[in-house]
Design a protein around this motif. Structure first.
Motif, PDB file in Angstrom:
ATOM      1  N   ASP A  28      18.934  43.908  43.500  1.00  0.00           N
ATOM      2  CA  ASP A  28      17.532  43.556  43.750  1.00  0.00           C
ATOM      3  C   ASP A  28      16.672  44.210  42.682  1.00  0.00           C
ATOM      4  O   ASP A  28      16.669  45.425  42.526  1.00  0.00           O
ATOM      5  CB  ASP A  28      17.111  44.043  45.136  1.00  0.00           C
ATOM      6  N   ILE A  29      15.947  43.366  41.956  1.00  0.00           N
ATOM      7  CA  ILE A  29      15.069  43.830  40.883  1.00  0.00           C
ATOM      8  C   ILE A  29      13.627  43.562  41.326  1.00  0.00           C
ATOM      9  O   ILE A  29      13.039  42.553  40.975  1.00  0.00           O
ATOM     10  CB  ILE A  29      15.349  43.057  39.567  1.00  0.00           C
ATOM     11  N   GLY A  30      13.088  44.403  42.161  1.00  0.00           N
ATOM     12  CA  GLY A  30      11.710  44.235  42.607  1.00  0.00           C
ATOM     13  C   GLY A  30      11.450  42.939  43.355  1.00  0.00           C
ATOM     14  O   GLY A  30      10.411  42.312  43.161  1.00  0.00           O
ATOM     15  N   GLY A  31      12.368  42.506  44.179  1.00  0.00           N
ATOM     16  CA  GLY A  31      12.185  41.289  44.972  1.00  0.00           C
ATOM     17  C   GLY A  31      13.006  40.110  44.498  1.00  0.00           C
ATOM     18  O   GLY A  31      13.332  39.233  45.275  1.00  0.00           O
ATOM     19  N   ALA A  32      13.351  40.070  43.235  1.00  0.00           N
ATOM     20  CA  ALA A  32      14.264  39.041  42.711  1.00  0.00           C
ATOM     21  C   ALA A  32      15.665  39.637  42.730  1.00  0.00           C
ATOM     22  O   ALA A  32      15.842  40.834  42.488  1.00  0.00           O
ATOM     23  CB  ALA A  32      13.881  38.651  41.290  1.00  0.00           C
ATOM     24  N   VAL A  33      16.656  38.803  43.049  1.00  0.00           N
ATOM     25  CA  VAL A  33      18.026  39.302  43.119  1.00  0.00           C
ATOM     26  C   VAL A  33      18.850  38.675  42.003  1.00  0.00           C
ATOM     27  O   VAL A  33      18.889  37.460  41.850  1.00  0.00           O
ATOM     28  CB  VAL A  33      18.661  38.999  44.501  1.00  0.00           C
ATOM     29  N   ILE A  34      19.494  39.540  41.208  1.00  0.00           N
ATOM     30  CA  ILE A  34      20.383  39.123  40.131  1.00  0.00           C
ATOM     31  C   ILE A  34      21.807  39.196  40.675  1.00  0.00           C
ATOM     32  O   ILE A  34      22.189  40.192  41.289  1.00  0.00           O
ATOM     33  CB  ILE A  34      20.263  40.062  38.916  1.00  0.00           C
ATOM     34  N   THR A  35      22.592  38.148  40.451  1.00  0.00           N
ATOM     35  CA  THR A  35      23.972  38.100  40.922  1.00  0.00           C
ATOM     36  C   THR A  35      24.909  38.076  39.725  1.00  0.00           C
ATOM     37  O   THR A  35      24.689  37.335  38.771  1.00  0.00           O
ATOM     38  CB  THR A  35      24.207  36.836  41.782  1.00  0.00           C
ATOM     39  N   SER A  36      25.960  38.895  39.783  1.00  0.00           N
ATOM     40  CA  SER A  36      26.925  38.962  38.701  1.00  0.00           C
ATOM     41  C   SER A  36      28.338  38.977  39.254  1.00  0.00           C
ATOM     42  O   SER A  36      28.591  39.549  40.317  1.00  0.00           O
ATOM     43  CB  SER A  36      26.691  40.226  37.872  1.00  0.00           C
ATOM     44  N   SER A  37      29.258  38.370  38.520  1.00  0.00           N
ATOM     45  CA  SER A  37      30.675  38.411  38.863  1.00  0.00           C
ATOM     46  C   SER A  37      31.359  39.361  37.886  1.00  0.00           C
ATOM     47  O   SER A  37      31.336  39.132  36.670  1.00  0.00           O
ATOM     48  CB  SER A  37      31.284  37.007  38.754  1.00  0.00           C
ATOM     49  N   ILE A  38      31.932  40.445  38.410  1.00  0.00           N
ATOM     50  CA  ILE A  38      32.647  41.409  37.586  1.00  0.00           C
ATOM     51  C   ILE A  38      33.981  41.711  38.267  1.00  0.00           C
ATOM     52  O   ILE A  38      34.190  41.353  39.424  1.00  0.00           O
ATOM     53  CB  ILE A  38      31.830  42.699  37.343  1.00  0.00           C
ATOM     54  N   THR A  39      34.863  42.398  37.573  1.00  0.00           N
ATOM     55  CA  THR A  39      36.162  42.698  38.163  1.00  0.00           C
ATOM     56  C   THR A  39      36.020  43.778  39.232  1.00  0.00           C
ATOM     57  O   THR A  39      35.101  44.613  39.187  1.00  0.00           O
ATOM     58  CB  THR A  39      37.170  43.172  37.101  1.00  0.00           C
ATOM     59  N   ASN A  40      36.960  43.762  40.171  1.00  0.00           N
ATOM     60  CA  ASN A  40      37.016  44.826  41.171  1.00  0.00           C
ATOM     61  C   ASN A  40      37.204  46.179  40.494  1.00  0.00           C
ATOM     62  O   ASN A  40      36.638  47.188  40.938  1.00  0.00           O
ATOM     63  CB  ASN A  40      38.165  44.581  42.155  1.00  0.00           C
ATOM     64  N   ALA A  41      37.993  46.190  39.411  1.00  0.00           N
ATOM     65  CA  ALA A  41      38.217  47.436  38.679  1.00  0.00           C
ATOM     66  C   ALA A  41      36.903  47.968  38.106  1.00  0.00           C
ATOM     67  O   ALA A  41      36.663  49.183  38.126  1.00  0.00           O
ATOM     68  CB  ALA A  41      39.234  47.223  37.561  1.00  0.00           C
ATOM     69  N   ALA A  42      36.037  47.085  37.613  1.00  0.00           N
ATOM     70  CA  ALA A  42      34.753  47.512  37.062  1.00  0.00           C
ATOM     71  C   ALA A  42      33.865  48.104  38.158  1.00  0.00           C
ATOM     72  O   ALA A  42      33.176  49.106  37.931  1.00  0.00           O
ATOM     73  CB  ALA A  42      34.053  46.350  36.374  1.00  0.00           C
TER      74      ALA A  42
END
Length: 68
Positions: A28-42
Protein backbone atom coordinates in the motif's frame (compact mmCIF):
# COMPACT_ATOMS: atom_id res chain seq x y z
CA UNK A 1 22.13 0.78 -1.71
CA UNK A 2 21.86 2.82 -4.89
CA UNK A 3 19.61 1.83 -7.79
CA UNK A 4 19.26 3.07 -11.34
CA UNK A 5 15.47 2.94 -11.05
CA UNK A 6 13.91 6.34 -10.44
CA UNK A 7 10.53 5.18 -9.18
CA UNK A 8 11.05 3.96 -5.63
CA UNK A 9 7.83 4.01 -3.63
CA UNK A 10 7.81 3.37 0.11
CA UNK A 11 4.73 1.77 1.59
CA UNK A 12 3.42 -0.96 3.84
CA UNK A 13 3.21 -4.64 2.94
CA UNK A 14 -0.50 -5.46 3.19
CA UNK A 15 -0.61 -8.99 1.78
CA UNK A 16 1.72 -11.86 0.86
CA UNK A 17 0.21 -14.85 -0.93
CA UNK A 18 2.67 -17.67 -1.49
CA UNK A 19 2.35 -20.31 -4.17
CA UNK A 20 4.48 -23.30 -5.12
CA UNK A 21 7.35 -21.14 -6.42
CA UNK A 22 6.24 -17.49 -6.53
CA UNK A 23 4.51 -15.12 -4.15
CA UNK A 24 2.20 -12.19 -4.82
CA UNK A 25 3.19 -9.22 -2.65
CA UNK A 26 0.90 -6.22 -2.26
CA UNK A 27 2.26 -2.90 -0.96
CA UNK A 28 0.00 0.00 0.00
CA UNK A 29 1.48 3.28 -1.19
CA UNK A 30 -0.70 5.91 0.47
CA UNK A 31 -4.00 4.35 -0.60
CA UNK A 32 -2.90 2.87 -3.93
CA UNK A 33 -1.81 -0.76 -3.86
CA UNK A 34 1.11 -2.01 -5.97
CA UNK A 35 1.13 -5.75 -6.70
CA UNK A 36 4.27 -7.69 -7.58
CA UNK A 37 5.08 -11.32 -8.31
CA UNK A 38 8.42 -12.40 -6.81
CA UNK A 39 9.90 -15.73 -5.79
CA UNK A 40 9.15 -17.27 -2.41
CA UNK A 41 12.92 -17.27 -1.86
CA UNK A 42 13.01 -13.49 -2.38
CA UNK A 43 10.21 -12.99 0.16
CA UNK A 44 12.22 -15.00 2.68
CA UNK A 45 15.58 -13.35 1.90
CA UNK A 46 14.05 -9.87 2.20
CA UNK A 47 12.26 -10.81 5.41
CA UNK A 48 8.98 -9.38 4.10
CA UNK A 49 6.13 -9.41 6.59
CA UNK A 50 2.60 -8.03 6.48
CA UNK A 51 2.32 -4.71 8.32
CA UNK A 52 5.97 -3.81 7.90
CA UNK A 53 7.52 -1.24 5.54
CA UNK A 54 8.49 -2.24 2.02
CA UNK A 55 9.49 -0.59 -1.22
CA UNK A 56 8.06 -0.98 -4.70
CA UNK A 57 10.87 -0.29 -7.16
CA UNK A 58 9.60 0.25 -10.69
CA UNK A 59 11.85 0.32 -13.71
CA UNK A 60 10.13 -0.06 -17.03
CA UNK A 61 10.76 1.11 -20.55
CA UNK A 62 7.07 0.94 -21.48
CA UNK A 63 3.84 1.99 -19.81
CA UNK A 64 0.63 0.58 -21.24
CA UNK A 65 -2.49 2.75 -21.29
CA UNK A 66 -6.04 1.55 -21.93
CA UNK A 67 -9.61 2.73 -21.87
CA UNK A 68 -13.10 1.28 -22.01
Amino acid sequence: MKLSARNILKGTVVEITTGAVNAIVRIDIGGAVITSSITNAAVEELGLKVGEPGYAVIKASDVMVGRD
